[in-house]
Design a protein around this motif. Structure first.
Motif, PDB file in Angstrom:
ATOM      1  N   MET A  51       7.100 -15.274 -22.207  1.00 22.86           N
ATOM      2  CA  MET A  51       6.616 -15.568 -20.943  1.00 22.86           C
ATOM      3  C   MET A  51       6.790 -14.571 -19.754  1.00 22.86           C
ATOM      4  N   ALA A  52       7.810 -13.785 -19.911  1.00 22.99           N
ATOM      5  CA  ALA A  52       8.034 -12.415 -19.111  1.00 22.99           C
ATOM      6  C   ALA A  52       6.976 -11.557 -19.079  1.00 22.99           C
ATOM      7  N   GLN A  53       6.459 -11.344 -20.210  1.00 19.84           N
ATOM      8  CA  GLN A  53       5.329 -10.446 -20.320  1.00 19.84           C
ATOM      9  C   GLN A  53       4.015 -10.977 -19.850  1.00 19.84           C
ATOM     10  N   LYS A  54       3.900 -12.271 -19.645  1.00 18.15           N
ATOM     11  CA  LYS A  54       2.963 -12.674 -18.823  1.00 18.15           C
ATOM     12  C   LYS A  54       3.006 -12.327 -17.363  1.00 18.15           C
ATOM     13  N   ALA A  55       4.261 -12.748 -17.043  1.00 15.62           N
ATOM     14  CA  ALA A  55       4.366 -12.433 -15.494  1.00 15.62           C
ATOM     15  C   ALA A  55       4.097 -10.824 -15.150  1.00 15.62           C
ATOM     16  N   LYS A  56       4.553 -10.207 -16.098  1.00 12.74           N
ATOM     17  CA  LYS A  56       4.489  -8.682 -15.747  1.00 12.74           C
ATOM     18  C   LYS A  56       2.769  -8.334 -15.946  1.00 12.74           C
ATOM     19  N   LYS A  57       1.957  -8.819 -16.684  1.00 14.10           N
ATOM     20  CA  LYS A  57       0.783  -8.690 -16.739  1.00 14.10           C
ATOM     21  C   LYS A  57       0.055  -9.354 -15.658  1.00 14.10           C
ATOM     22  N   ASP A  58       0.243 -10.303 -15.205  1.00  9.29           N
ATOM     23  CA  ASP A  58      -0.169 -10.743 -14.010  1.00  9.29           C
ATOM     24  C   ASP A  58       0.142 -10.187 -12.605  1.00  9.29           C
ATOM     25  N   ARG A  59       1.166  -9.538 -12.632  1.00  9.50           N
ATOM     26  CA  ARG A  59       1.563  -8.681 -11.450  1.00  9.50           C
ATOM     27  C   ARG A  59       0.876  -7.323 -11.678  1.00  9.50           C
ATOM     28  N   ALA A  60       0.329  -6.858 -12.602  1.00 13.54           N
ATOM     29  CA  ALA A  60      -0.096  -5.656 -12.845  1.00 13.54           C
ATOM     30  C   ALA A  60      -1.591  -5.947 -12.634  1.00 13.54           C
ATOM     31  N   LYS A  61      -2.266  -6.966 -12.986  1.00  9.01           N
ATOM     32  CA  LYS A  61      -3.615  -7.190 -12.683  1.00  9.01           C
ATOM     33  C   LYS A  61      -3.599  -7.357 -10.917  1.00  9.01           C
ATOM     34  N   SER A  62      -2.752  -8.329 -10.510  1.00 10.41           N
ATOM     35  CA  SER A  62      -2.726  -8.440  -9.136  1.00 10.41           C
ATOM     36  C   SER A  62      -2.631  -7.021  -8.308  1.00 10.41           C
ATOM     37  N   ASN A  63      -1.834  -6.239  -8.724  1.00  5.96           N
ATOM     38  CA  ASN A  63      -1.432  -4.934  -7.969  1.00  5.96           C
ATOM     39  C   ASN A  63      -2.836  -3.981  -8.078  1.00  5.96           C
ATOM     40  N   ALA A  64      -3.251  -4.117  -9.553  1.00  8.23           N
ATOM     41  CA  ALA A  64      -4.499  -3.210  -9.687  1.00  8.23           C
ATOM     42  C   ALA A  64      -5.705  -3.698  -8.852  1.00  8.23           C
ATOM     43  N   ALA A  65      -5.900  -5.042  -8.593  1.00  7.08           N
ATOM     44  CA  ALA A  65      -6.948  -5.535  -7.742  1.00  7.08           C
ATOM     45  C   ALA A  65      -6.536  -5.098  -6.289  1.00  7.08           C
ATOM     46  N   THR A  66      -5.358  -5.437  -5.603  1.00  3.87           N
ATOM     47  CA  THR A  66      -4.871  -5.102  -4.301  1.00  3.87           C
ATOM     48  C   THR A  66      -5.008  -3.427  -4.218  1.00  3.87           C
ATOM     49  N   LEU A  67      -4.644  -2.569  -5.041  1.00  6.01           N
ATOM     50  CA  LEU A  67      -5.040  -1.169  -4.843  1.00  6.01           C
ATOM     51  C   LEU A  67      -6.488  -0.884  -4.819  1.00  6.01           C
ATOM     52  N   THR A  68      -7.417  -1.390  -5.752  1.00  2.00           N
ATOM     53  CA  THR A  68      -8.755  -1.233  -5.603  1.00  2.00           C
ATOM     54  C   THR A  68      -9.202  -1.549  -4.360  1.00  2.00           C
ATOM     55  N   ASN A  69      -8.903  -2.829  -3.593  1.00  2.03           N
ATOM     56  CA  ASN A  69      -9.173  -2.905  -2.356  1.00  2.03           C
ATOM     57  C   ASN A  69      -8.942  -2.288  -1.208  1.00  2.03           C
ATOM     58  N   LEU A  70      -7.557  -1.644  -1.341  1.00  6.46           N
ATOM     59  CA  LEU A  70      -6.924  -0.909  -0.173  1.00  6.46           C
ATOM     60  C   LEU A  70      -7.876   0.378  -0.381  1.00  6.46           C
ATOM     61  N   HIS A  71      -8.040   0.962  -1.493  1.00  5.66           N
ATOM     62  CA  HIS A  71      -8.838   2.398  -1.377  1.00  5.66           C
ATOM     63  C   HIS A  71     -10.366   2.227  -1.127  1.00  5.66           C
ATOM     64  N   ILE A  72     -10.916   1.048  -1.337  1.00  8.96           N
ATOM     65  CA  ILE A  72     -12.324   0.930  -0.900  1.00  8.96           C
ATOM     66  C   ILE A  72     -12.310   0.580   0.517  1.00  8.96           C
ATOM     67  N   GLY A  73     -11.225  -0.245   0.993  1.00  5.74           N
ATOM     68  CA  GLY A  73     -11.439  -0.368   2.517  1.00  5.74           C
ATOM     69  C   GLY A  73     -10.902   1.085   3.403  1.00  5.74           C
ATOM     70  N   ALA A  74     -10.246   1.680   2.610  1.00  2.00           N
ATOM     71  CA  ALA A  74      -9.930   3.107   3.226  1.00  2.00           C
ATOM     72  C   ALA A  74     -11.022   4.023   3.454  1.00  2.00           C
ATOM     73  N   LEU A  75     -11.844   4.085   2.036  1.00  2.00           N
ATOM     74  CA  LEU A  75     -12.878   4.786   2.087  1.00  2.00           C
ATOM     75  C   LEU A  75     -13.978   4.494   2.985  1.00  2.00           C
ATOM     76  N   ILE A  76     -14.201   3.072   3.398  1.00  2.08           N
ATOM     77  CA  ILE A  76     -15.584   2.721   4.073  1.00  2.08           C
ATOM     78  C   ILE A  76     -15.012   2.784   5.385  1.00  2.08           C
ATOM     79  N   VAL A  77     -13.702   2.444   6.089  1.00  2.00           N
ATOM     80  CA  VAL A  77     -13.622   2.780   7.255  1.00  2.00           C
ATOM     81  C   VAL A  77     -13.418   4.166   7.655  1.00  2.00           C
ATOM     82  N   ASN A  78     -13.026   4.987   6.794  1.00  2.00           N
ATOM     83  CA  ASN A  78     -12.784   6.417   7.242  1.00  2.00           C
ATOM     84  C   ASN A  78     -14.178   7.194   7.133  1.00  2.00           C
ATOM     85  N   ALA A  79     -14.819   6.829   6.393  1.00  5.61           N
ATOM     86  CA  ALA A  79     -16.327   7.350   5.953  1.00  5.61           C
ATOM     87  C   ALA A  79     -17.196   6.851   7.296  1.00  5.61           C
ATOM     88  N   VAL A  80     -16.917   5.593   7.876  1.00  6.76           N
ATOM     89  CA  VAL A  80     -17.727   5.244   8.973  1.00  6.76           C
ATOM     90  C   VAL A  80     -17.321   6.151  10.276  1.00  6.76           C
TER      91      VAL A  80
END
Length: 166
Positions: A1-30
């Motif tokens: 069960m602990a491994q599932k929690a780690k996988k969920d956190r990894a997936k959530s972190n990856a999505a958050t970081l992707t959104n963060l970098h896309i947002g930074a790219l858009i705002v700074n490019a504008v």
């Protein structure tokens, strides 16, 4: 069960970081595109005031990026929880306020760079509250036997049996 929690956190972190970098790219490019086309906004102010946001993004990336084993592809570390309160939350706030100020500067002019002063003011407010809490904690621990009552406050509180007898 602990491994599932780690996988969920990894997936959530990856999505958050992707959104963060896309947002930074858009705002700074504008902002940079607007600067290149019109040259009516200060690139020096942008460099100076965007640097803390870039540093926060770098720290968030380092702390939150999940790592995988190169050979097996297995999850090695899920990274820190990017939804945690505290310093991580404050770093996201720095990034978002910076983005908001950049967009407002593009729309309304260089004078709105002063809105970025919200970031250090909020940090000082939070730091002052933390300092006040630390003083209270230290005052409770260090001032127990040094009162005007000659150390009477340093005596332990009576237990339940002694309170009943009194």
């Amino acid at each position: 069960m602990a491994q599932k929690a780690k996988k969920d956190r990894a997936k959530s972190n990856a999505a958050t970081l992707t959104n963060l970098h896309i947002g930074a790219l858009i705002v700074n490019a504008v902002f940079l595109l607007f600067y290149i086309v019109f040259r009516s906004r200060s690139i020096v102010a942008w460099l100076l005031l965007s640097t803390p946001a870039f540093l926060c993004q770098f720290m968030i990336e380092r702390a939150g990026r999940p790592t995988f084993d190169a050979q097996t592809g297995a999850l090695r570390s899920s990274g820190e929880d990017l939804a945690a309160a505290g310093l991580t939350e404050y770093m996201f706030d720095v990034v978002w306020v910076t983005w908001g100020v950049e967009i407002l500067v593009v729309l309304f002019g260089n004078k709105l760079w002063f809105l970025w002063a919200i970031v250090p003011a909020y940090g000082a407010y939070k730091g002052y509250g933390l300092l006040g809490s630390a003083r209270q904690m230290m005052g409770g621990m260090g001032g127990a036997g040094s009162g005007a009552d000659g150390g009477a406050a340093a005596q332990p509180a009576p237990n339940r049996r002694q309170r009943r007898a009194a």
